[in-house]
Design a protein around this motif. Structure first.
Motif, PDB file in Angstrom:
ATOM      1  N   PHE A   1       1.946   2.961  -3.417  1.00  0.00           N
ATOM      2  CA  PHE A   1       0.994   3.598  -4.313  1.00  0.00           C
ATOM      3  C   PHE A   1       0.791   5.057  -3.923  1.00  0.00           C
ATOM      4  O   PHE A   1       1.045   5.435  -2.784  1.00  0.00           O
ATOM      5  CB  PHE A   1      -0.353   2.863  -4.270  1.00  0.00           C
ATOM      6  CG  PHE A   1      -0.311   1.501  -4.894  1.00  0.00           C
ATOM      7  CD1 PHE A   1      -0.348   1.358  -6.267  1.00  0.00           C
ATOM      8  CD2 PHE A   1      -0.233   0.362  -4.111  1.00  0.00           C
ATOM      9  CE1 PHE A   1      -0.310   0.109  -6.854  1.00  0.00           C
ATOM     10  CE2 PHE A   1      -0.197  -0.889  -4.678  1.00  0.00           C
ATOM     11  CZ  PHE A   1      -0.227  -1.011  -6.062  1.00  0.00           C
TER      12      PHE A   1
ATOM     13  N   ALA B   1       0.801  -1.229   0.000  1.00  0.00           N
ATOM     14  CA  ALA B   1       0.000   0.000   0.000  1.00  0.00           C
ATOM     15  C   ALA B   1       0.836   1.282   0.000  1.00  0.00           C
ATOM     16  O   ALA B   1       0.511   2.208  -0.750  1.00  0.00           O
ATOM     17  CB  ALA B   1      -0.966  -0.012   1.174  1.00  0.00           C
TER      18      ALA B   1
ATOM     19  N   VAL C   1      -8.855   4.350  -1.675  1.00  0.00           N
ATOM     20  CA  VAL C   1      -9.666   3.350  -2.377  1.00  0.00           C
ATOM     21  C   VAL C   1      -9.421   1.963  -1.785  1.00  0.00           C
ATOM     22  O   VAL C   1     -10.366   1.183  -1.585  1.00  0.00           O
ATOM     23  CB  VAL C   1      -9.340   3.371  -3.891  1.00  0.00           C
ATOM     24  CG1 VAL C   1     -10.044   2.245  -4.604  1.00  0.00           C
ATOM     25  CG2 VAL C   1      -9.700   4.715  -4.487  1.00  0.00           C
ATOM     26  N   ILE C   2      -8.170   1.659  -1.475  1.00  0.00           N
ATOM     27  CA  ILE C   2      -7.846   0.342  -0.909  1.00  0.00           C
ATOM     28  C   ILE C   2      -8.535   0.158   0.432  1.00  0.00           C
ATOM     29  O   ILE C   2      -9.198  -0.849   0.681  1.00  0.00           O
ATOM     30  CB  ILE C   2      -6.318   0.172  -0.763  1.00  0.00           C
ATOM     31  CG1 ILE C   2      -5.665   0.035  -2.132  1.00  0.00           C
ATOM     32  CG2 ILE C   2      -5.987  -1.054   0.092  1.00  0.00           C
ATOM     33  CD1 ILE C   2      -4.153   0.052  -2.102  1.00  0.00           C
TER      34      ILE C   2
ATOM     35  N   SER D   1      -3.829   8.901  -3.180  1.00  0.00           N
ATOM     36  CA  SER D   1      -5.225   8.822  -3.615  1.00  0.00           C
ATOM     37  C   SER D   1      -5.689   7.370  -3.772  1.00  0.00           C
ATOM     38  O   SER D   1      -6.867   7.065  -3.600  1.00  0.00           O
ATOM     39  CB  SER D   1      -5.410   9.573  -4.928  1.00  0.00           C
ATOM     40  OG  SER D   1      -4.583   9.008  -5.935  1.00  0.00           O
ATOM     41  N   TYR D   2      -4.771   6.468  -4.078  1.00  0.00           N
ATOM     42  CA  TYR D   2      -5.123   5.064  -4.205  1.00  0.00           C
ATOM     43  C   TYR D   2      -5.315   4.399  -2.850  1.00  0.00           C
ATOM     44  O   TYR D   2      -6.046   3.424  -2.720  1.00  0.00           O
ATOM     45  CB  TYR D   2      -4.069   4.300  -4.990  1.00  0.00           C
ATOM     46  CG  TYR D   2      -3.985   4.657  -6.450  1.00  0.00           C
ATOM     47  CD1 TYR D   2      -5.011   5.322  -7.091  1.00  0.00           C
ATOM     48  CD2 TYR D   2      -2.873   4.321  -7.195  1.00  0.00           C
ATOM     49  CE1 TYR D   2      -4.935   5.651  -8.427  1.00  0.00           C
ATOM     50  CE2 TYR D   2      -2.781   4.650  -8.538  1.00  0.00           C
ATOM     51  CZ  TYR D   2      -3.814   5.310  -9.143  1.00  0.00           C
ATOM     52  OH  TYR D   2      -3.740   5.625 -10.469  1.00  0.00           O
ATOM     53  N   LEU D   3      -4.622   4.898  -1.832  1.00  0.00           N
ATOM     54  CA  LEU D   3      -4.739   4.310  -0.502  1.00  0.00           C
ATOM     55  C   LEU D   3      -6.164   4.402   0.024  1.00  0.00           C
ATOM     56  O   LEU D   3      -6.666   3.473   0.650  1.00  0.00           O
ATOM     57  CB  LEU D   3      -3.777   4.986   0.476  1.00  0.00           C
ATOM     58  CG  LEU D   3      -2.295   4.721   0.248  1.00  0.00           C
ATOM     59  CD1 LEU D   3      -1.460   5.489   1.251  1.00  0.00           C
ATOM     60  CD2 LEU D   3      -2.005   3.247   0.338  1.00  0.00           C
TER      61      LEU D   3
END
Length: 139
Positions: A111, A108, A118-119, A114-116
């Motif tokens: 990335f 995690a 979502v995860i 902003s992707y965190l």
């Protein structure tokens, strides 16, 4: 629960295996999750992310194949053995999910931020869906 019914009677009464299954499976899955997460954390430097991911995927697929095979097998004569096998498959399946979880949290930070979001929100949505499905199943 059908596999743990009393094959010699047509009554709707629950058998001992049916009554114990949910509690046994819950214990097995929680212990498995804790054990595999601890082992994965201990081996995190020895096994690369790719190896852990492939190992967990292959294990999950193998357990899925075994489960599909046991759907067609007549287990009326060896229900206790089948319950042990079912609990073992649950143990390893939960363990492989634990390996995935540790690997996900290790990957995690690599990335963008902003992707965190979502995860992490994706995991919450999965839990909500699981609760919703369990509630629908009770109705």
């Amino acid at each position: 629960m059908y596999k743990f019914r009393d094959p010699e009677s047509n009554s709707e009464n629950r058998t001992g295996l049916q009554a114990e299954f949910t509690a046994d499976y819950s214990i097995v899955s929680n212990v498995s999750n804790a054990v595999f997460i601890i082992l994965t954390i201990l081996w995190i430097r020895k096994l690369t992310i790719l190896i852990r991911t492939i190992m967990a995927l292959c294990g999950t697929i193998a357990i899925f194949v075994c489960t599909c095979i046991f759907v067609k097998v007549d287990t009326d004569s060896w229900q206790t053995g089948f319950m042990v096998i079912t609990l073992l498959t649950g143990f390893f399946l939960t363990g492989f999910c634990g390996i995935f979880l540790v690997t996900l949290f290790e990957m995690a930070p690599k990335f963008p931020p902003s992707y965190l979001a979502v995860i992490f929100s994706g995991q919450q949505y999965v839990e909500y869906c699981q609760l919703l499905l369990k509630s629908c199943h009770l109705v």
